[in-house]
Design an enzyme around this catalytic site. Structure first.
Site, mmCIF file in Angstrom:
data_model
loop_
_atom_site.group_PDB
_atom_site.id
_atom_site.type_symbol
_atom_site.label_atom_id
_atom_site.label_comp_id
_atom_site.label_asym_id
_atom_site.label_seq_id
_atom_site.Cartn_x
_atom_site.Cartn_y
_atom_site.Cartn_z
ATOM 1 N NE ARG A 320 -4.016 -0.016 1.856
ATOM 2 C CZ ARG A 320 -4.082 1.377 2.406
ATOM 3 N NH1 ARG A 320 -3.309 1.447 3.543
ATOM 4 N NH2 ARG A 320 -5.194 2.228 2.439
ATOM 5 C CB CYS A 354 17.343 -5.185 -5.021
ATOM 6 S SG CYS A 354 18.669 -4.194 -5.784
#
Length: 436
Positions: A320, A354
């Site tokens: 979210r 990452c």
């Protein structure tokens, strides 16, 4: 009467009365924990409505579905998979909800039928809430071929919408959802062609909207219902009820909201000469506050003027913030009491992925912000609150991360309701061809 949400403390030791540190030791981190009693509180809020239908896309674990069913809530399904989930959780495809005559337990709501969903709806004879004119034709053709006379409901886009983000706005021209309000007459004709009656109407303009915009839907619903006529026996207010995430956020005034819809329903009942059932379709409202995502602090580091707390949960667990810039309350659970002596500081909270966007304290548009939190060290726990809706269900295996376990706390006991994924779970179904 409008009330405000209880403050979420920035230091926290327990969830639903159980030690967070002990839960972390038992289940590992990250993990989701749901306070079952909080879900019941939100269900009870909506008691004035005739029917409460859970939008399971918000939190679709089988145990959650079985829990809301136990407390009289029926369910909405937006895919073939959600139909199968509802059946697996104990909902009945054909029988009315016990104690609620005439209320079907599962309704399929979507803007289209994929082929699997259409087959499943027909196989189980499920009621359909159509979000496009073509759905009427596709369903009607199948029913006619089987000699079935059925009713449908229509999800109407009233021409306006509102939500906490443009991405959660489900009304107006920029939304794909629903049947455009000017196409209702055409849909009535299509239904008649296939021998289908339009038995109900549904409107939902967005998630996280406010009472003023939600109230505008009543007038739009009344206008469309009168256009369709007395075949209408039910109206649905949809969902979108706001959840308080920040300290001081006001709770939606359910009594006042119901009063608006009840008056609309009464006028339609008088016009049609028969009773009209009033449904509401909460998703986030029922489960958001019950859920917490618990992660372990694995790195604390200074980057110029910014201090970062990096934890072992990322947007693969809770999307979210990166999707909408959504705010979630946060707290630190100190695993060593000595850490609590460090006071408070501004920290940016991020995850292990990452990706530069793997930040929980960001605003819409990707702007990174800091949060005032207690001093934390490696091994302390971060609790992300109000994570019980659109949390686990949006999880992914990005960076080949396993999906977190889910734990449900009922009556002071923590039950594992979903195991943590293993690497074997992640790669199951993948194949390496035998190349020459």
């Amino acid at each position: 009467m409008t009330t405000t949400a209880a403050q979420f403390p920035i230091t926290l030791d327990t969830i639903a009365g159980l030690s967070i540190a002990e839960l972390a030791e038992q289940f590992g981190t990250p993990f989701y924990a749901y306070d079952a009693a909080k879900i019941v509180e939100r269900i009870d809020d909506l008691a004035p409505f005739d029917v409460v239908r859970f939008a399971q896309k918000a939190c679709s674990n089988l145990a959650i579905l079985a829990w809301v069913r136990k407390h009289g809530v029926v369910v909405d399904a937006v895919s073939a998979g959600e139909v199968r989930r509802a059946l697996a959780a104990g909902y009945d495809a054909t029988e009315p909800m016990p104690g609620q005559p005439g209320t079907r337990q599962i309704v399929y709501t979507a803007d289209l039928f994929d082929r699997e969903a259409l087959d499943l709806v027909v196989e189980h004879d499920l009621p359909v809430n159509c979000g496009s004119p073509q759905m009427i034709d596709q369903y009607g053709e199948r029913c006619q071929a089987l000699g079935r006379e059925r009713g449908v409901t229509l999800r109407i886009n009233p021409g306006f919408g509102h939500g906490h983000s443009q991405k959660t706005n489900t009304g107006g021209e920029q939304s794909k959802h629903g049947i455009w309000h000017e196409q209702v007459a055409d849909c009535v004709e299509r239904a008649a062609k296939w021998g289908l009656s339009i038995e109900g109407l549904h409107m939902h303009i967005g998630s996280g909207t406010d009472l003023e915009h939600l109230g505008q839907v009543c007038g739009a619903m009344e206008k469309i219902a009168l256009e369709v006529g007395p075949s209408v026996h039910s109206i649905s207010a949809g969902g979108g009820l706001p959840t308080p995430y920040r300290d001081g956020d006001a709770r939606v005034e359910i009594a006042g909201y119901h009063k608006l819809w009840d008056a609309t329903r009464d006028r339609l009942a008088e016009a049609f000469g028969h009773a009209v059932s009033l449904e509401i379709e909460p998703g986030r409202y029922l489960t958001a506050e019950s859920g917490s995502l618990v992660a372990e602090v694995r790195t604390v580091k200074q980057m110029g003027s910014n201090l970062y707390y990096l934890v072992d949960a990322g947007f693969n667990n809770l999307a979210r913030p990166i999707l909408y810039g959504s705010y979630h309350p946060m707290a630190i659970c100190h695993t060593d009491p000595a850490h609590a002596a460090g006071g408070e500081q501004d920290a940016i909270v991020g995850g292990p992925l990452c990706e530069s966007g793997d930040i929980f304290t960001q605003e819409e548009g990707g702007f990174v912000s800091a949060r005032r939190l207690p001093h934390a060290e490696v091994g302390d726990l971060l609790v992300i609150g109000c994570a019980g809706a659109y949390g686990y269900v949006m999880s992914s295996n990005y960076n080949s991360k396993p999906m977190a376990p889910e734990v449900m706390i009922v009556g002071g006991k923590a039950e594992l309701i979903r195991e943590r994924q293993t690497f074997e779970d992640i790669v199951r179904g993948e194949n390496v061809p035998q190349w020459d």
